[in-house]
Scaffold this active site. Structure first.
Site, PDB file in Angstrom:
ATOM      1  N   ASN B 107       0.815  -1.222   0.000  1.00 13.41           N
ATOM      2  CA  ASN B 107       0.000   0.000   0.000  1.00 13.41           C
ATOM      3  C   ASN B 107       0.838   1.257   0.000  1.00 13.41           C
ATOM      4  O   ASN B 107       0.507   2.215   0.676  1.00 13.41           O
ATOM      5  CB  ASN B 107      -0.839   0.052   1.291  1.00 13.41           C
ATOM      6  CG  ASN B 107      -2.019  -0.878   1.247  1.00 13.41           C
ATOM      7  OD1 ASN B 107      -2.985  -0.619   0.559  1.00 13.41           O
ATOM      8  ND2 ASN B 107      -1.926  -1.951   1.992  1.00 13.41           N
ATOM      9  N   SER B 108       1.937   1.266  -0.725  1.00 15.46           N
ATOM     10  CA  SER B 108       2.899   2.337  -0.462  1.00 15.46           C
ATOM     11  C   SER B 108       2.437   3.741  -0.815  1.00 15.46           C
ATOM     12  O   SER B 108       3.015   4.710  -0.364  1.00 15.46           O
ATOM     13  CB  SER B 108       4.229   2.051  -1.147  1.00 15.46           C
ATOM     14  OG  SER B 108       4.153   2.438  -2.500  1.00 15.46           O
ATOM     15  N   LYS B 109       1.393   3.871  -1.632  1.00 10.96           N
ATOM     16  CA  LYS B 109       0.972   5.231  -1.980  1.00 10.96           C
ATOM     17  C   LYS B 109      -0.144   5.719  -1.063  1.00 10.96           C
ATOM     18  O   LYS B 109      -0.762   6.738  -1.298  1.00 10.96           O
ATOM     19  CB  LYS B 109       0.468   5.276  -3.430  1.00 10.96           C
ATOM     20  CG  LYS B 109       1.472   4.755  -4.438  1.00 10.96           C
ATOM     21  CD  LYS B 109       2.148   5.857  -5.236  1.00 10.96           C
ATOM     22  CE  LYS B 109       3.333   5.278  -5.994  1.00 10.96           C
ATOM     23  NZ  LYS B 109       3.806   5.998  -7.110  1.00 10.96           N
ATOM     24  N   ASN B 110      -0.379   5.007  -0.002  1.00 10.38           N
ATOM     25  CA  ASN B 110      -1.469   5.319   0.888  1.00 10.38           C
ATOM     26  C   ASN B 110      -1.048   6.375   1.898  1.00 10.38           C
ATOM     27  O   ASN B 110      -0.113   6.183   2.668  1.00 10.38           O
ATOM     28  CB  ASN B 110      -1.859   4.005   1.576  1.00 10.38           C
ATOM     29  CG  ASN B 110      -2.918   4.184   2.616  1.00 10.38           C
ATOM     30  OD1 ASN B 110      -2.921   5.145   3.369  1.00 10.38           O
ATOM     31  ND2 ASN B 110      -3.819   3.226   2.673  1.00 10.38           N
TER      32      ASN B 110
END
Lengths: 460, 330
Positions: B107-110
């Site tokens: 979920n790194s762009k969260n």
């Protein structure tokens, strides 16, 4: 991106070296360029009648796609479960841009739904009963408030507009902004924009809320000229829009280095016709709106600041204004107050004013619905699915549909001198039926609905 | 936390939850945007609502927030409540960062995740410095321009320190990809804010040399040109007087098969700020035009005309620049 270094022997040798040592940035760029050029090549190979058809906005398909979403969303949307006001806004705003509206039943349901998202303490949460039970507003709460308010304004009408508890909203906005500014809390340029946009749209903007916002945004303008999310971060298209729009709303746009800002913005347009979000990144659809808007707005900004655009002069936004940015440069170069008032009716009302770039910018968007078909993405070959997407190879979604249509609208109306007269056919790519509803660029709601809300709220 | 298809026991069947009545979401009779949630999702969120409304800050509630996050990492209410529980339980925040590492991997762009990291790191203070710097490096190895990660890294440096190797790190990233604008931006950040360096003016000369090299190798690269300009922010006179800058522009202008756009744009700025052009410069620019005849006095106008031709995408911008030239400009 395929230049050679200074001092190499021959173009061929240089090209060979270049290919071998291509960086990630160059490789990504090359891929997008080739995909886009493939689309353009295909387009240019068609007879003109077919080209015309290709450029037609598939209104019905888009509306179908959008309305379907309002009625039911599949399980893959569970990641947006805490963001339903956003979905509401993307869908309802898109439908309004297409000149359509949702039926009464859906409209009432939407108003009711958003009311359930409303926190008694103020603002709107991400879903029914999801608003914070605790008094401090959180950043994502601010964003859902923005989405909810914009949706209610887009729906319009007494029931919709009166459902907003304005003064509670103002209180929580103040708590958040003032607290964050003071404590260096959870603040960024987008938070400033959502708060100020909401307050302004509801006619509850006041000095206390605005106090340190200008200073903060100023500190976010980077050495490149664009605006970042936080001080020190990279100049970014979305944050540039947020920062610039906020400065206009609080009447402090003059404080930015407008010359550097516009220089950064104009260089975000790439060979593909679309716009990058950051230097040396790939073009994406959403930034068309940002760019076109920022470019057009910068030219009006100084004049607008003097006229206090928020007060009774909304139509001034759409008026043809003389380029007073000239004055700014003449004055700063000469260092004297005596500036040339010769109003240079600049041929540049926007980077896209001469039609060519506008064509490329907008065709880049419109083409993609057709590109989808050419690539055979949908199972039923006779139908185009509807909706827009980021770039070739990506799938469509409501977010991109909303912002692509918004960008298209801004591009179509960017030549317009007068809010009341419709754009000329040359301003619209493809058939004239492609014309969308005009928006208020600072809030991104359909202009007519903004006027209605302004009338409604300013009287209370 | 179960993932990858392992069947979780429904909460209603877990004895440790038997005292809790789940609270369903109040969507109303005709909701819009109803999402077809899975039973698992729906049940987890119903139990979450129960503990949230009861303000139960227990270990089992903490575990439940982890389950909810696994289903939807973008629910800020869940993250917010988790923070309250962690505080009440005085939980080990190093372990919490371990937890975030796992969630971030998919979920790194969260936004929520980065916000949560910042919260935990702030509480840990200097203990978290090297870990957070390592973590962001790992993110950059997969995506060297990750916006959230760069913001986080900048926050870590300013709040917790760790500046020692930062300039070298920027150098490394630029060696790998000279077009990486995020790395250039970070370099500017270090040059201007690192307490270990002398500040922009002290660093300027060496930075100009570094940037000039980058430009010579790829004159079409916009990043170093903007960086160069940035080195002289608020000090146009120094820019105009710097011989390295002028010489750089000339070198690029005289080269063949390279883009001249940025060099010309830089020259335009220099001329607008009082640069007195040498014969060499005038000749170099004239060589790019199709004009013959005596040298015109308006070099800046000529530069604009050339730009209109070599940068047609921005033809209107260059026309506008031409029309707004200060009157004293040569």
């Amino acid at each position: 991106m395929s230049g050679s270094a200074v001092g190499t022997d021959s173009p061929a040798a240089a090209a060979e070296t270049a290919a071998a040592t291509r960086t990630v940035t160059q490789k990504d760029q090359w891929m997008v360029e080739s995909q886009v050029f493939h689309t353009y090549q295909h387009y240019s190979s068609l007879p003109s009648k077919a080209q015309f058809v290709l450029l037609e906005l598939q209104r019905d398909k888009h509306i179908e796609f959008l309305t379907k979403g309002l009625r039911q969303l599949g399980p893959s949307f569970s990641v947006l479960d805490a963001n339903r006001p956003w979905l509401c806004y993307w869908i309802i705003h898109s439908i309004a841009l297409l000149g359509d509206s949702v039926d009464d039943e859906l409209e009432q349901s939407a108003i009711d739904f958003l009311d359930r998202c409303q926190d008694p303490e103020g603002g709107y949460g991400g879903g029914p009963g999801q608003a914070s039970c605790f008094s401090i507003l959180y950043l994502p709460h601010l964003a859902t408030t923005y989405a909810a308010v914009n949706t209610l304004i887009t729906l319009g009408g007494y029931r919709s507009l009166s459902s907003v508890n304005r003064w509670s909203v103002l209180m929580t906005l103040k708590q958040f902004i003032i607290f964050s500014m003071h404590h260096g809390g959870e603040i960024d340029v987008r938070a400033c924009y959502t708060a100020i946009s909401v307050a302004s749209a509801l006619s509850i903007l006041d000095d206390e809320l605005v106090q340190n916002v200008g200073n903060y945004i100023l500190s976010c303008q980077t050495y490149e000229g664009g605006i970042a999310g936080e001080p020190g971060s990279e100049a970014h298209g979305g944050y540039t829009f947020c920062g610039f729009a906020t400065m206009l709303l609080i009447n402090e746009a003059n404080r930015l280095d407008l010359a550097r800002l516009i220089d950064w913005v104009v260089f975000r347009q790439g060979v593909e016709g679309g716009f990058q979000g950051r230097t040396n990144k790939l073009v994406v659809f959403v930034f068309v709106r940002v760019r076109v808007y920022v470019i057009v707005r910068i030219q009006h900004s100084l004049q607008c600041n003097r006229r206090k655009i928020d007060q009774g002069g909304v139509s001034a936004l759409m008026q043809r204004l003389h380029i007073s940015l000239d004055e700014h440069f003449v004055v700063s170069a000469a260092g004297e107050g005596d500036c040339s008032t010769e109003s240079t009716e600049s041929s540049v009302r926007s980077d896209l004013s001469e039609g060519e770039q506008s064509v490329e910018g907008t065709s880049f968007i419109v083409d993609e619905t057709r590109h989808n078909r050419e690539e055979g993405h949908q199972t039923d070959l006779d139908r185009v699915e509807g909706g827009f997407r980021d770039k070739p190879g990506k799938s469509r979604d409501h977010y991109h549909t909303c912002y692509c249509l918004s960008g298209l609208s801004v591009a179509q109306y960017s030549y317009s001198e007068d809010a009341d007269s419709p754009p000329l056919p040359c301003a619209v790519l493809g058939p004239y039926s492609n014309l969308l509803e005009p928006i208020h660029p600072l809030y991104n709601v359909v202009l007519e609905r903004y006027y209605e809300a302004y009338e409604f709220f300013s009287r209370r | 936390m179960n993932s990858h298809g392992d069947h979780k026991m429904p909460l209603s069947q877990r004895p440790e939850w038997s005292d809790v009545t789940p609270v369903p979401q109040e969507d109303g009779p005709n909701p819009v945007l109803p999402i077809s949630l899975t039973d698992d999702f729906r049940e987890t969120m119903d139990y979450f609502r129960a503990v949230y409304l009861a303000d139960e800050r227990s270990p089992r509630a903490l575990g439940l927030t982890a389950e909810a996050i696994a289903l939807n990492a973008a629910n800020y209410t869940v993250w917010q409540f988790r923070r309250l529980i962690l505080e009440s339980l005085e939980a080990d925040l190093h372990e919490e960062l371990d937890f975030v590492d796992v969630v971030a991997s998919s979920n790194s762009k969260n936004y929520q995740i980065w916000h949560h990291r910042r919260w935990a790191a702030e509480k840990l203070g200097a203990e978290a410095t090297s870990r957070e710097l390592e973590f962001t490096k790992k993110v950059f190895s997969a995506d060297a321009k990750h916006y959230h990660a760069w913001s986080h890294r900048q926050w870590v440096l300013q709040a917790l320190g760790g500046w020692e190797d930062e300039l070298a790190y920027c150098q490394q990233l630029l060696e790998v990809d000279i077009f990486n604008n995020s790395a250039w931006n970070q370099r500017y950040f270090v040059i201007t804010r690192s307490p270990l360096l002398g500040g922009l003016e002290t660093m300027r000369d060496s930075e100009v040399s570094y940037t000039a090299e980058a430009i010579i190798s790829k004159p079409e690269n916009e990043s170093p040109w903007r960086y160069l300009r940035g080195l002289f922010k608020n000090d146009m006179q120094s820019l105009v007087n710097d011989p390295q800058v002028l010489s750089l522009c000339l070198t690029v202008l005289k080269a063949e098969n390279v883009s001249h756009v940025f060099a010309l744009s830089m020259l335009l700025d220099l001329l607008c700020h009082g640069l007195q052009p040498s014969e060499e410069l005038k000749n170099a620019i004239r060589a790019l035009t199709s004009e013959a005849g005596p040298p015109g006095s308006d070099l800046a106008r000529t530069v604009c005309s050339v730009l209109e031709r070599v940068d047609p995408m921005r033809i209107n911008y260059w026309k506008w620049r031409k029309s707004t030239l200060p009157s004293q400009v040569v």
